[in-house]
Write a protein that holds these residues in place. Structure first.
Motif, short mmCIF file in Angstrom:
data_model
loop_
_atom_site.label_atom_id
_atom_site.label_comp_id
_atom_site.label_asym_id
_atom_site.label_seq_id
_atom_site.Cartn_x
_atom_site.Cartn_y
_atom_site.Cartn_z
N ARG A 84 0.87 -1.29 -0.15
CA ARG A 84 -0.13 0.10 0.21
C ARG A 84 0.78 1.11 -0.08
O ARG A 84 1.73 1.39 0.82
N GLY A 85 0.68 2.37 -0.94
CA GLY A 85 1.31 3.41 -0.84
C GLY A 85 2.83 3.31 -1.68
O GLY A 85 3.39 4.37 -1.73
N ASP A 112 4.77 1.88 -5.23
CA ASP A 112 4.73 1.75 -6.55
C ASP A 112 5.70 0.34 -6.81
O ASP A 112 7.00 0.62 -6.41
N TRP A 113 5.31 -0.69 -7.48
CA TRP A 113 5.98 -1.79 -7.58
C TRP A 113 7.35 -1.61 -8.29
O TRP A 113 8.42 -2.34 -7.99
N ALA A 114 7.29 -0.66 -9.10
CA ALA A 114 8.63 -0.21 -10.05
C ALA A 114 9.47 0.23 -9.27
O ALA A 114 10.77 0.04 -9.34
N ASP A 115 9.01 1.21 -8.38
CA ASP A 115 10.12 1.79 -7.64
C ASP A 115 10.74 0.63 -6.69
O ASP A 115 12.04 0.86 -6.32
N ARG A 116 10.06 -0.21 -6.13
CA ARG A 116 10.62 -1.10 -5.12
C ARG A 116 11.62 -2.03 -5.88
O ARG A 116 12.81 -2.38 -5.47
N ARG A 162 -1.05 -8.93 6.00
CA ARG A 162 -1.75 -7.54 6.34
C ARG A 162 -0.69 -6.87 7.34
O ARG A 162 -0.81 -5.43 7.32
N GLU A 163 0.07 -7.59 8.12
CA GLU A 163 0.97 -6.58 8.94
C GLU A 163 1.87 -6.09 8.07
O GLU A 163 2.73 -4.88 8.76
N ASN A 164 2.39 -6.30 6.95
CA ASN A 164 3.32 -5.58 5.97
C ASN A 164 2.38 -4.80 4.70
O ASN A 164 3.49 -4.57 4.06
N ASN A 165 1.45 -4.49 5.01
CA ASN A 165 0.58 -3.78 4.14
C ASN A 165 0.59 -4.38 2.59
O ASN A 165 0.89 -3.59 1.69
N VAL A 166 0.50 -5.73 2.50
CA VAL A 166 0.78 -6.38 1.17
C VAL A 166 -0.58 -6.43 0.75
O VAL A 166 -1.59 -7.15 1.08
N GLN A 167 -0.75 -5.61 -0.61
CA GLN A 167 -2.13 -5.66 -1.34
C GLN A 167 -1.93 -6.91 -2.34
O GLN A 167 -2.95 -7.22 -2.86
N GLY A 168 -0.90 -7.19 -2.98
CA GLY A 168 -0.75 -8.13 -4.15
C GLY A 168 0.66 -8.77 -4.21
O GLY A 168 1.60 -7.90 -3.47
#
Length: 501
Positions: free
Chosen positions: A282-283, A285-289, A342-348
């Protein structure tokens, strides 16, 4: 968690006799399809074995091998003895290839044909959960699954001298590598994986260097022209339930580790290709990651093929290990896994291919893009060509306006027209490349007019000036707007220099 206590003894002599039996029976990729017929073979791929069993009954010794290795059935000792000769049944049992089952013998290892356009091999792996009738052990060696086949299709096959297969498993990536690499080195942390991979290579009479150790430790201070890797990329809590999929690192740290370290083991210009997973948080961008994982001076192409919902992701991997998500064990595991997400704000959870190139002393190109549409062509040739196009753009960046371009015959222009007050009006213009991964680009009217002139005759600057004059625009402004579009189309092979074939 169970482990396999005994390693199979797949010696040179044993593999030579087993290979003789397989060749005599015609137990190879083409032979199996011919014996079963197209319909039964397709049904077997869908997990429907009965048509294949029926077809195998008329296939003699080949039919016996099909029932033992591909269908997981027990066969009478006499039938097995004839099919495995000159390897005796007792030797096959001692080596860990067969096991007693009722009044006959069944497979203790999965040994099955695997082919490409040039021929057929045999791949040695462990029996899956369906064959075993229970969850697989921790040191289970996976067969040739969807992920392996995806990486095979996504790997460049240009000739190289030295290739590393990092985390070889059953050895299938190294098998394919022997087609285009003079020397192949394969590593794994699992002693069992190395034992089965050694059997795969001996059975196919191939020389592959095998080394044991974690990650890149076995090849410290060595360099390669190419590295391929199908790492344990399952994301979640830091645990190791199965060595073939779990790294013991939290989240997507396993994929990050490989991306971060792999370029250091490449010669200048060397290429690395791997499967990887990354978190969609959450919050963020996967590309930035994923680009934060990269070391300096590395060209990188991240291609995202899918994004999984956490619930679907957990259920898929529970079934992979033979656990029913509805069982008490499955519910407990799923709960802990989903709590971590959930604890790590993972949406996908994103999944895809990564192509890396060591680009010493050159400004790197890094591109992250979605490629979720279905396509038939393998990605490996496209990845190699993408790197070529990136290098061409890097060396000709200041000469684009002086270059004559052409639109390949494989690129089409699609128009979507909507009714308006003055009749049909074009609302969407889309370039569509009909080969490779089927890239698409929406373009405006000016771009379509500019591309219409790209026939390999006039340099881009002349086309820009002609278009600017026709539209009453400033040529300098039009050129500045056109160049980013031109670069993107060149990267995707939708616009090529006239000198290129």
């Amino acid at each position: 968690m169970r482990t396999n206590t005994d390693l199979p003894d797949l010696s040179e002599d044993l593999c030579a006799r087993l290979r003789e039996a397989f060749r005599r029976a015609g137990y190879d990729a083409d032979g199996v399809v011919a014996a079963l017929g197209g319909a039964a073979h397709t049904a077997l791929g869908r997990g429907e074995p009965e048509p294949a069993r029926r077809a195998s009954l008329d296939a003699g010794e080949l039919g016996c091998l099909i029932r033992v290795f591909l269908l997981g059935l027990a066969e009478p000792e006499k039938t097995v003895s004839n099919a495995f000769a000159p390897l005796s049944v007792s030797e096959a049992v001692t080596a860990g290839i067969l096991r007693p089952a009722g009044n006959g013998f069944a497979a203790a290892l999965d040994i099955r044909p695997h082919g490409d356009e040039e021929g057929s091999w045999w791949v040695v792996s462990d029996l899956d959960a369906d064959m075993l009738g229970h969850a697989v052990p921790e040191d289970h060696v996976l067969g040739v699954g969807h992920a392996s086949l995806s990486l095979i299709r996504a790997t460049s096959r240009r000739p190289v001298n030295r290739l590393l297969d990092l985390g070889t498993g059953n050895g299938v990536q190294a098998l394919h590598a022997t087609r285009h690499a003079r020397q192949v080195t394969a590593t794994d942390v699992s002693a069992r994986a190395l034992a089965l991979a050694a059997g795969t290579f001996r059975l196919n009479e191939l020389e592959v260097e095998l080394l044991r150790g974690e990650w890149f430790a076995p090849v410290a201070r060595r360099r390669f022209d190419q590295v391929v890797c199908n790492p344990p990329f399952v994301v979640g809590p830091p645990r190791v339930d199965y060595t073939y999929r779990d790294s013991g690192l939290a989240g997507d740290d396993a994929s990050a580790l490989v991306v971060r370290q792999l370029p250091g083991f490449l010669d200048d210009g060397g290429v690395g290709q791997l499967l990887a997973s990354w978190l969609h948080r959450r919050g963020e961008d996967w590309a930035d990651r994923v680009t934060r994982w990269l070391p300096p001076e590395t060209d990188a192409w991240f291609v995202q093929r899918d994004v999984a919902d956490p619930g679907l992701y957990v259920g898929t991997w529970l079934r992979d290990e033979g656990i029913d998500p509805r069982s008490p064990e499955g519910r407990a595991k799923a709960s802990a896994w989903l709590d971590w997400f959930r604890e790590n704000n993972v949406q996908g959870i994103g999944f895809g291919f990564v192509t890396l190139r060591r680009a010493n002393d050159r400004t790197p190109t890094v591109v992250c893009e979605d490629l979720r549409q279905a396509y038939d062509d393998p990605l490996g040739p496209e990845a190699a060509n993408w790197l070529d196009r990136v290098e061409w753009l890097r060396t000709h960046n200041n000469e684009l306006l002086d270059t004559a371009f052409r639109v390949p015959d494989t690129v089409l222009l699609e128009r979507v027209d909507s009714p308006g007050d003055e009749g049909w009006q074009t609302t969407v213009r889309r370039l569509h490349r009909t080969d490779g991964p089927g890239w698409q680009h929406e373009v405006d009217e000016l771009t379509t007019r500019l591309l219409a002139g790209c026939r390999g005759l006039l340099p881009l600057t002349d086309l820009v000036e002609l278009l600017a004059a026709a539209q009453g625009l400033a040529a300098e402004e039009l050129a500045a707007a056109a160049l980013p579009v031109v670069r993107e189309l060149v990267r995707h092979g939708m616009l090529v220099p006239a000198s290129a074939r």
